[in-house]
Design a protein around this motif. Structure first.
Motif, mmCIF file in Angstrom:
data_model
loop_
_atom_site.group_PDB
_atom_site.id
_atom_site.type_symbol
_atom_site.label_atom_id
_atom_site.label_comp_id
_atom_site.label_asym_id
_atom_site.label_seq_id
_atom_site.Cartn_x
_atom_site.Cartn_y
_atom_site.Cartn_z
ATOM 1 N N ILE A 1 12.172 35.220 -43.701
ATOM 2 C CA ILE A 1 11.283 34.373 -42.918
ATOM 3 C C ILE A 1 12.005 33.108 -42.464
ATOM 4 O O ILE A 1 11.806 32.631 -41.341
ATOM 5 N N ARG A 2 12.868 32.568 -43.294
ATOM 6 C CA ARG A 2 13.626 31.375 -42.891
ATOM 7 C C ARG A 2 14.539 31.691 -41.706
ATOM 8 O O ARG A 2 14.635 30.901 -40.753
ATOM 9 N N LEU A 3 15.198 32.832 -41.771
ATOM 10 C CA LEU A 3 16.096 33.208 -40.679
ATOM 11 C C LEU A 3 15.322 33.479 -39.395
ATOM 12 O O LEU A 3 15.743 33.086 -38.303
ATOM 13 N N LEU A 4 14.182 34.144 -39.504
ATOM 14 C CA LEU A 4 13.379 34.449 -38.327
ATOM 15 C C LEU A 4 12.852 33.176 -37.659
ATOM 16 O O LEU A 4 12.664 33.136 -36.443
ATOM 17 N N ASN B 1 14.109 42.023 -35.404
ATOM 18 C CA ASN B 1 12.822 41.709 -36.021
ATOM 19 C C ASN B 1 12.018 40.712 -35.198
ATOM 20 O O ASN B 1 10.785 40.796 -35.149
ATOM 21 N N ARG B 2 12.684 39.778 -34.548
ATOM 22 C CA ARG B 2 11.965 38.853 -33.673
ATOM 23 C C ARG B 2 11.308 39.598 -32.522
ATOM 24 O O ARG B 2 10.156 39.325 -32.169
ATOM 25 N N VAL B 3 12.045 40.539 -31.931
ATOM 26 C CA VAL B 3 11.474 41.329 -30.838
ATOM 27 C C VAL B 3 10.315 42.167 -31.347
ATOM 28 O O VAL B 3 9.272 42.292 -30.678
ATOM 29 N N ALA B 4 10.461 42.743 -32.548
ATOM 30 C CA ALA B 4 9.406 43.584 -33.112
ATOM 31 C C ALA B 4 8.134 42.775 -33.371
ATOM 32 O O ALA B 4 7.019 43.244 -33.124
ATOM 33 N N ILE B 5 8.288 41.546 -33.865
ATOM 34 C CA ILE B 5 7.131 40.691 -34.125
ATOM 35 C C ILE B 5 6.415 40.340 -32.821
ATOM 36 O O ILE B 5 5.182 40.406 -32.721
ATOM 37 N N THR B 6 7.191 39.982 -31.798
ATOM 38 C CA THR B 6 6.613 39.666 -30.492
ATOM 39 C C THR B 6 5.900 40.887 -29.915
ATOM 40 O O THR B 6 4.796 40.789 -29.370
ATOM 41 N N THR C 1 22.028 40.696 -35.615
ATOM 42 C CA THR C 1 21.367 41.814 -34.940
ATOM 43 C C THR C 1 20.007 42.114 -35.555
ATOM 44 O O THR C 1 19.033 42.379 -34.836
ATOM 45 N N SER C 2 19.899 42.058 -36.876
ATOM 46 C CA SER C 2 18.607 42.306 -37.523
ATOM 47 C C SER C 2 17.620 41.197 -37.224
ATOM 48 O O SER C 2 16.422 41.447 -37.021
ATOM 49 N N VAL D 1 26.079 53.602 -28.527
ATOM 50 C CA VAL D 1 24.887 53.315 -27.730
ATOM 51 C C VAL D 1 23.902 52.476 -28.542
ATOM 52 O O VAL D 1 23.349 51.488 -28.042
ATOM 53 N N LEU D 2 23.689 52.838 -29.801
ATOM 54 C CA LEU D 2 22.748 52.101 -30.640
ATOM 55 C C LEU D 2 23.236 50.673 -30.893
ATOM 56 O O LEU D 2 22.437 49.726 -30.923
ATOM 57 N N ASP D 3 24.536 50.514 -31.051
ATOM 58 C CA ASP D 3 25.091 49.161 -31.185
ATOM 59 C C ASP D 3 24.889 48.366 -29.895
ATOM 60 O O ASP D 3 24.673 47.148 -29.935
ATOM 61 N N ALA D 4 24.956 49.053 -28.761
ATOM 62 C CA ALA D 4 24.710 48.384 -27.474
ATOM 63 C C ALA D 4 23.271 47.896 -27.392
ATOM 64 O O ALA D 4 22.998 46.806 -26.879
ATOM 65 N N VAL D 5 22.330 48.695 -27.909
ATOM 66 C CA VAL D 5 20.925 48.279 -27.923
ATOM 67 C C VAL D 5 20.759 47.012 -28.761
ATOM 68 O O VAL D 5 20.099 46.051 -28.342
ATOM 69 N N LEU D 6 21.372 46.997 -29.944
ATOM 70 C CA LEU D 6 21.273 45.833 -30.821
ATOM 71 C C LEU D 6 21.883 44.592 -30.167
ATOM 72 O O LEU D 6 21.341 43.490 -30.268
ATOM 73 N N ALA D 7 23.004 44.786 -29.482
ATOM 74 C CA ALA D 7 23.654 43.662 -28.809
ATOM 75 C C ALA D 7 22.773 43.111 -27.693
ATOM 76 O O ALA D 7 22.645 41.886 -27.523
ATOM 77 N N LEU D 8 22.141 44.004 -26.944
ATOM 78 C CA LEU D 8 21.265 43.573 -25.863
ATOM 79 C C LEU D 8 20.049 42.826 -26.393
ATOM 80 O O LEU D 8 19.587 41.846 -25.797
#
Length: 224
Positions: free
Chosen positions: A184-187, A119-124, A114-115, A27-34
Motif C-alpha cells: 500500500i505504501r508503494l502504491l 496494480n495501479r492500473v488494476a485498481i483504477t 512493473t508490479s 511480449v508480456l514484458d512489453a505489456v508490463l513496460a507499457l
C-alpha cells in the motif's frame, strides 16, 4: 519505435500460460513496460508495435486484450515461488527455507516498478468498472499465489511441523506478516526502497514470526 510487422514464420501458442516461450515472454514484458510508462492506455496495436510483432500474432497467442492481460499477470505472478523440497524428507529446516523463499520472491515482485504499475492500473480499472483487469489480477495474482503456497503449509501440517485448523487463515496470516504495509505504501507513492539485503532480512523475520505462531515444537507426525 519499431513498426509492427508480420512474423516471418508461423508461431504457435504456448502450451502453458505460466510458461510462455521466449518470444511470448518478450511480449508480456512489453505489456508490463507499457503499463509502467502509459498506465491503463494499453492497446493491442501499442503492444504489437513495442514487441515488434503483428496484432494477428497477439490474437493467435492470447485471444483478445483480456487474454493478453491474463497472461501478463500470470507471467508476473510466476516469479513468486513456493520453494522446492522433498515431501518425503520435509523437516523444520526445509520448511523454513521454502517459506522464506516464497516471502523473498513475493516481496521482490510486489516492490518492482512493473508490479506497482500493474496494480495501479488494476485498481483504477476495478473502480471504473469498465474492464476486467482488477478481477484478472485477483484470480491470477493473489488467489493463484495462495493456491501455490497452501499445499506447502498443508505438507508442513501433515509432517507435524505446523498446527492450524484453517489453511486459508494460516495463509492470510503469513501473507500479512510478509507484506505488512509495503504494497500500500508503494502504491501510494512512498519512496520505499527494498534491496536484496532488506528483502532477505524481512522474509526471514516474517517466516520466523509465522513459525512462532503456527510451528509445532514437538515435530511429531500429525494424527491421520
Amino acid at each position: 519505435m519499431v513498426t509492427a510487422t508480420k512474423s516471418p514464420a508461423p508461431e504457435t501458442a504456448a502450451t502453458d500460460a505460466a510458461e510462455p516461450t521466449a518470444r511470448q515472454a518478450a511480449v508480456l514484458d512489453a505489456v508490463l513496460a507499457l503499463m509502467q510508462e502509459e498506465g491503463g492506455q494499453l492497446t493491442m496495436t501499442a503492444v504489437a508495435r513495442r514487441a515488434s510483432c503483428s496484432k494477428e500474432t497477439l490474437y493467435k497467442w492470447f485471444g483478445d486484450r483480456d487474454g493478453l492481460l491474463t497472461a501478463t499477470v500470470q507471467w508476473q505472478a510466476s516469479r513468486v515461488r513456493a520453494g522446492r523440497y522433498d515431501r518425503q524428507k520435509l523437516d523444520a529446516s526445509s520448511l523454513r527455507d521454502s517459506l522464506t523463499d516464497f516471502a523473498a520472491t513475493w516481496l521482490s515482485v510486489i516492490s518492482s516498478p512493473t508490479s506497482i504499475a500493474l496494480n495501479r492500473v488494476a485498481i483504477t480499472d476495478a473502480a471504473s468498472k469498465e474492464g476486467n483487469l482488477g478481477q484478472i489480477v485477483l484470480e491470477n495474482g493473489r488467489f493463484a499465489i495462495g493456491a501455490r503456497l497452501k499445499p506447502v503449509l498443508e505438507e508442513g501440517r501433515a509432517a507435524g511441523l505446523l498446527a492450524f485448523d484453517d489453511t486459508e487463515a494460516a495463509f492470510r496470516t503469513f501473507f500479512g506478516l510478509v507484506g505488512r504495509d509495503v504494497q500500500i505504501r508503494l502504491l501510494l507513492g512512498d519512496a520505499l526502497r527494498l534491496g536484496k539485503a532488506e528483502i532477505a532480512r524481512d522474509a526471514a523475520i516474517a517466516t520466523d514470526q509465522f513459525l512462532a505462531l503456527y510451528g509445532r515444537t514437538d515435530q511429531k507426525p500429525a494424527a491421520a
